[in-house]
Design a protein around this motif. Structure first.
Motif: not given
Length: 121
Positions: A2-6, A21-31, A37-43
């Motif tokens: 799916x397309x990342x959400x942020x 290399x090859x890592x994909x973003x799942x979501x980045x949410x402001x805290x 400050x924020x959290x990023x979730x990747x695969x």
């Protein structure tokens, strides 16, 4: 995938600039609240912006899924609502606990489930 959400493009771009290399973003949410400050979730990992360093310094802390031992739903009230009536989670990796308060319980729910899915595989 799916397309990342942020929430904020600048935070998303900061996470993207440090991907492996090859890592994909799942979501980045402001805290909200102190410390984060924020959290990023990747695969491959969870990335937390930690703003608690002395001298107004910040760090991006990478928590590989293999090092995360738990993800918790955090509530400062009794459990009268549903499982996700709160907008905070806590991620434990080693001796460190990173608490993140989101702008809405739906984002906390998504982050919790994405992290839980990766650490239970």
């Amino acid at each position: 995938m799916d397309k990342p959400v942020f929430d904020r493009r600048a935070q998303y771009e900061q996470i993207v600039s440090g991907l492996l290399e090859g890592e994909k973003v799942i979501a980045v949410y402001d805290a909200i609240g102190a410390g984060t400050g924020f959290i990023g979730i990747t695969d491959r990992r969870v990335i937390v912006q930690d703003k608690s360093f002395v001298g107004k310094k910040t760090a991006l802390v990478s928590l590989p899924y293999a090092k995360i031992t738990s993800v918790a739903v955090v509530s400062n009230k009794s459990w009268t609502g549903g499982f996700f009536s709160t907008s905070s989670i806590a991620v434990t990796a080693g001796a460190s606990v990173h608490e993140v308060e989101f702008r809405g319980h739906d984002k906390a729910h998504h982050a919790h489930n994405a992290i839980l899915w990766h650490i239970t595989r």
